[in-house]
Scaffold this motif. Structure first.
Motif, PDB file in Angstrom:
ATOM      1  N   TRP A 132      47.632  35.295  38.859  1.00 57.32           N
ATOM      2  CA  TRP A 132      46.888  34.371  38.010  1.00 57.32           C
ATOM      3  C   TRP A 132      46.588  33.140  38.853  1.00 57.32           C
ATOM      4  O   TRP A 132      47.491  32.442  39.296  1.00 57.32           O
ATOM      5  N   ASP A 133      45.323  32.875  39.112  1.00 57.39           N
ATOM      6  CA  ASP A 133      44.988  31.698  39.910  1.00 57.39           C
ATOM      7  C   ASP A 133      44.038  30.781  39.148  1.00 57.39           C
ATOM      8  O   ASP A 133      43.129  31.234  38.465  1.00 57.39           O
ATOM      9  N   ALA A 166      40.362  36.200  29.869  1.00 57.07           N
ATOM     10  CA  ALA A 166      40.356  37.662  29.861  1.00 57.07           C
ATOM     11  C   ALA A 166      40.205  38.220  31.273  1.00 57.07           C
ATOM     12  O   ALA A 166      40.874  39.197  31.643  1.00 57.07           O
ATOM     13  N   LEU A 167      39.352  37.604  32.070  1.00 59.74           N
ATOM     14  CA  LEU A 167      39.186  38.061  33.448  1.00 59.74           C
ATOM     15  C   LEU A 167      40.442  37.835  34.275  1.00 59.74           C
ATOM     16  O   LEU A 167      40.826  38.677  35.097  1.00 59.74           O
ATOM     17  N   GLU A 168      41.097  36.704  34.066  1.00 57.23           N
ATOM     18  CA  GLU A 168      42.337  36.436  34.789  1.00 57.23           C
ATOM     19  C   GLU A 168      43.450  37.367  34.341  1.00 57.23           C
ATOM     20  O   GLU A 168      44.265  37.815  35.150  1.00 57.23           O
ATOM     21  N   TYR A 169      43.510  37.681  33.050  1.00 49.07           N
ATOM     22  CA  TYR A 169      44.508  38.617  32.558  1.00 49.07           C
ATOM     23  C   TYR A 169      44.292  39.997  33.175  1.00 49.07           C
ATOM     24  O   TYR A 169      45.241  40.681  33.546  1.00 49.07           O
ATOM     25  N   LYS A 170      43.032  40.401  33.296  1.00 48.29           N
ATOM     26  CA  LYS A 170      42.718  41.682  33.926  1.00 48.29           C
ATOM     27  C   LYS A 170      43.206  41.703  35.367  1.00 48.29           C
ATOM     28  O   LYS A 170      43.795  42.679  35.826  1.00 48.29           O
ATOM     29  N   ASP A 171      42.986  40.597  36.095  1.00 52.85           N
ATOM     30  CA  ASP A 171      43.468  40.515  37.473  1.00 52.85           C
ATOM     31  C   ASP A 171      44.987  40.643  37.534  1.00 52.85           C
ATOM     32  O   ASP A 171      45.530  41.322  38.405  1.00 52.85           O
TER      33      ASP A 171
END
Length: 61
Positions: A34-35, A22-27
């Motif tokens: 996406w890292d 979820a945090l990566e999707y927000k980024d």
């Protein structure tokens, strides 16, 4: 801490993967990329903490 209240490693793993994703999707939605590094740094500490908690419970009980 992610997954602190779970009693098993599978619950913590799923919780950590969902939160990290979820945090990566927000980024990604805010123009970032996406890292895998941030994803790993979110999941691994949750697994380590829960593993230590399980080892402590096995050692005590």
């Amino acid at each position: 801490m992610i997954g602190l209240l779970f009693d098993n490693l599978i619950g913590t793993s799923i919780c950590a993967m969902l939160v990290a994703s979820a945090l990566e999707y927000k980024d990604k939605t805010y123009g970032g990329k996406w890292d895998l590094w941030d994803l790993t740094l979110t999941i691994v500490p949750a697994l380590v903490i829960n593993s230590l908690k399980l080892l402590a419970l096995l050692w005590i009980g």
